[in-house]
Design a protein around this motif. Structure first.
Motif, mmCIF file in Angstrom:
data_model
loop_
_atom_site.group_PDB
_atom_site.id
_atom_site.type_symbol
_atom_site.label_atom_id
_atom_site.label_comp_id
_atom_site.label_asym_id
_atom_site.label_seq_id
_atom_site.Cartn_x
_atom_site.Cartn_y
_atom_site.Cartn_z
ATOM 1 N N SER A 62 0.829 -1.211 0.000
ATOM 2 C CA SER A 62 0.000 0.000 0.000
ATOM 3 C C SER A 62 0.859 1.255 0.000
ATOM 4 C CB SER A 62 -0.942 0.007 1.201
ATOM 5 O OG SER A 62 -0.203 -0.060 2.411
ATOM 6 N N GLU A 63 2.028 1.228 0.674
ATOM 7 C CA GLU A 63 2.941 2.376 0.679
ATOM 8 C C GLU A 63 3.548 2.588 -0.710
ATOM 9 O OE1 GLU A 63 4.559 2.091 5.267
ATOM 10 O OE2 GLU A 63 5.677 1.084 3.687
ATOM 11 N N ILE A 64 3.891 1.497 -1.350
ATOM 12 C CA ILE A 64 4.475 1.586 -2.691
ATOM 13 C C ILE A 64 3.451 2.147 -3.673
ATOM 14 C CG2 ILE A 64 5.449 0.253 -4.604
ATOM 15 C CD1 ILE A 64 6.523 -1.680 -2.390
ATOM 16 N N LEU A 65 2.218 1.650 -3.600
ATOM 17 C CA LEU A 65 1.167 2.152 -4.492
ATOM 18 C C LEU A 65 0.854 3.613 -4.207
ATOM 19 C CD1 LEU A 65 -1.139 -0.991 -4.549
ATOM 20 C CD2 LEU A 65 0.390 -0.187 -6.355
ATOM 21 N N ALA A 66 0.907 4.026 -2.933
ATOM 22 C CA ALA A 66 0.697 5.438 -2.590
ATOM 23 C C ALA A 66 1.811 6.299 -3.189
ATOM 24 C CB ALA A 66 0.631 5.614 -1.073
ATOM 25 N N ASP A 67 3.053 5.787 -3.181
ATOM 26 C CA ASP A 67 4.159 6.517 -3.815
ATOM 27 C C ASP A 67 3.912 6.697 -5.305
ATOM 28 O OD1 ASP A 67 5.645 7.004 -1.583
ATOM 29 O OD2 ASP A 67 7.114 5.409 -1.926
ATOM 30 N N LEU A 68 3.362 5.659 -5.935
ATOM 31 C CA LEU A 68 3.057 5.764 -7.368
ATOM 32 C C LEU A 68 2.009 6.840 -7.628
ATOM 33 C CD1 LEU A 68 3.024 2.032 -8.476
ATOM 34 C CD2 LEU A 68 4.697 3.771 -9.075
ATOM 35 N N ASP A 69 1.043 6.994 -6.709
ATOM 36 C CA ASP A 69 0.039 8.049 -6.856
ATOM 37 C C ASP A 69 0.664 9.430 -6.712
ATOM 38 O OD1 ASP A 69 -2.032 6.314 -7.338
ATOM 39 O OD2 ASP A 69 -2.717 6.272 -5.247
ATOM 40 N N ARG A 70 1.616 9.572 -5.769
ATOM 41 C CA ARG A 70 2.250 10.872 -5.528
ATOM 42 C C ARG A 70 3.257 11.238 -6.617
ATOM 43 N NH1 ARG A 70 2.114 8.992 -0.231
ATOM 44 N NH2 ARG A 70 4.247 8.238 -0.335
ATOM 45 N N ASN A 71 3.941 10.254 -7.148
ATOM 46 C CA ASN A 71 4.987 10.474 -8.151
ATOM 47 C C ASN A 71 4.591 9.750 -9.425
ATOM 48 O OD1 ASN A 71 6.755 11.793 -6.251
ATOM 49 N ND2 ASN A 71 7.113 9.774 -5.376
ATOM 50 N N PRO A 72 3.886 10.424 -10.316
ATOM 51 C CA PRO A 72 3.429 9.761 -11.539
ATOM 52 C C PRO A 72 4.582 9.082 -12.282
ATOM 53 C CG PRO A 72 2.498 11.954 -11.368
ATOM 54 C CD PRO A 72 3.520 11.830 -10.269
ATOM 55 N N SER A 73 4.261 7.975 -12.889
ATOM 56 C CA SER A 73 5.263 7.178 -13.575
ATOM 57 C C SER A 73 4.719 6.719 -14.919
ATOM 58 C CB SER A 73 5.611 5.967 -12.710
ATOM 59 O OG SER A 73 6.406 5.055 -13.414
ATOM 60 N N ASP A 74 5.624 6.413 -15.837
ATOM 61 C CA ASP A 74 5.243 5.860 -17.129
ATOM 62 C C ASP A 74 4.986 4.360 -17.032
ATOM 63 O OD1 ASP A 74 5.621 8.358 -18.199
ATOM 64 O OD2 ASP A 74 7.634 7.929 -18.963
ATOM 65 N N VAL A 75 5.310 3.769 -15.880
ATOM 66 C CA VAL A 75 5.164 2.334 -15.691
ATOM 67 C C VAL A 75 3.683 1.981 -15.603
ATOM 68 C CG1 VAL A 75 5.651 0.413 -14.137
ATOM 69 C CG2 VAL A 75 7.367 2.180 -14.517
ATOM 70 N N THR A 76 3.310 0.931 -16.297
ATOM 71 C CA THR A 76 1.934 0.452 -16.261
ATOM 72 C C THR A 76 1.915 -0.930 -15.642
ATOM 73 O OG1 THR A 76 1.452 1.663 -18.282
ATOM 74 C CG2 THR A 76 -0.103 -0.050 -17.650
ATOM 75 N N LEU A 77 1.104 -1.100 -14.599
ATOM 76 C CA LEU A 77 0.969 -2.409 -13.987
ATOM 77 C C LEU A 77 0.009 -3.215 -14.847
ATOM 78 C CD1 LEU A 77 0.650 -1.284 -10.270
ATOM 79 C CD2 LEU A 77 2.699 -2.015 -11.499
ATOM 80 N N ASP A 78 0.407 -4.412 -15.232
ATOM 81 C CA ASP A 78 -0.442 -5.212 -16.115
ATOM 82 C C ASP A 78 -1.627 -5.809 -15.362
ATOM 83 O OD1 ASP A 78 0.654 -7.273 -14.674
ATOM 84 O OD2 ASP A 78 1.680 -8.202 -16.359
ATOM 85 N N ASP A 79 -2.531 -6.401 -16.111
ATOM 86 C CA ASP A 79 -3.756 -6.967 -15.541
ATOM 87 C C ASP A 79 -3.459 -8.082 -14.541
ATOM 88 O OD1 ASP A 79 -5.166 -5.251 -17.161
ATOM 89 O OD2 ASP A 79 -5.447 -6.735 -18.757
ATOM 90 N N GLN A 80 -2.352 -8.741 -14.682
ATOM 91 C CA GLN A 80 -2.010 -9.877 -13.829
ATOM 92 C C GLN A 80 -1.374 -9.438 -12.512
ATOM 93 O OE1 GLN A 80 -2.974 -12.897 -14.661
ATOM 94 N NE2 GLN A 80 -2.121 -13.815 -12.813
ATOM 95 N N PHE A 81 -1.028 -8.145 -12.358
ATOM 96 C CA PHE A 81 -0.316 -7.674 -11.169
ATOM 97 C C PHE A 81 -1.059 -8.025 -9.881
ATOM 98 C CE2 PHE A 81 0.262 -4.391 -7.909
ATOM 99 C CZ PHE A 81 1.608 -4.578 -7.632
#
Length: 104
Positions: A62-81
């Motif tokens: 949840s902390e990692i996903l919150a970081d992704l929300d705060r710091n936009p990234s070009d990385v896309t998590l696939d459907d299987q994530f």
């Protein structure tokens, strides 16, 4: 822009000054008597390629996903994530945390 040729001994006396000149776009060559060394231009690293801080402690997903929300990234998590994450959690459900103080 200027081209500067300087000996290693002189460069050692004021390397920060030479670095500033290279940042300003001047070509700086440091000569040791055999092969000149060229100080290159300032490296421009796009924001998308800059390194994120390294974490030394384990972090919750949840902390990692919150970081992704705060710091936009070009990385896309696939459907299987989500399925992979759930499988990883279930694989360790049987493990219990051990209090290091109780192990003595």
């Amino acid at each position: 822009m200027a081209v500067i040729h300087i000996s290693e001994a002189e460069a050692a006396k004021d390397f920060s000054g030479l670095a500033a000149k290279a940042r300003a776009g001047e070509e700086v060559y440091i000569d040791d008597g055999t092969t000149p060394l060229r100080l290159a231009k300032v490296a421009h690293i796009p924001l998308s390629q800059r390194l994120m801080p390294r974490y030394t402690e384990p972090r919750l997903a949840s902390e990692i996903l919150a970081d992704l929300d705060r710091n936009p990234s070009d990385v896309t998590l696939d459907d299987q994530f989500g399925n992979d994450l759930e499988a990883a959690i279930r694989a360790h459900e049987h493990e219990t945390l051990i209090d290091p103080w109780e192990s003595f």
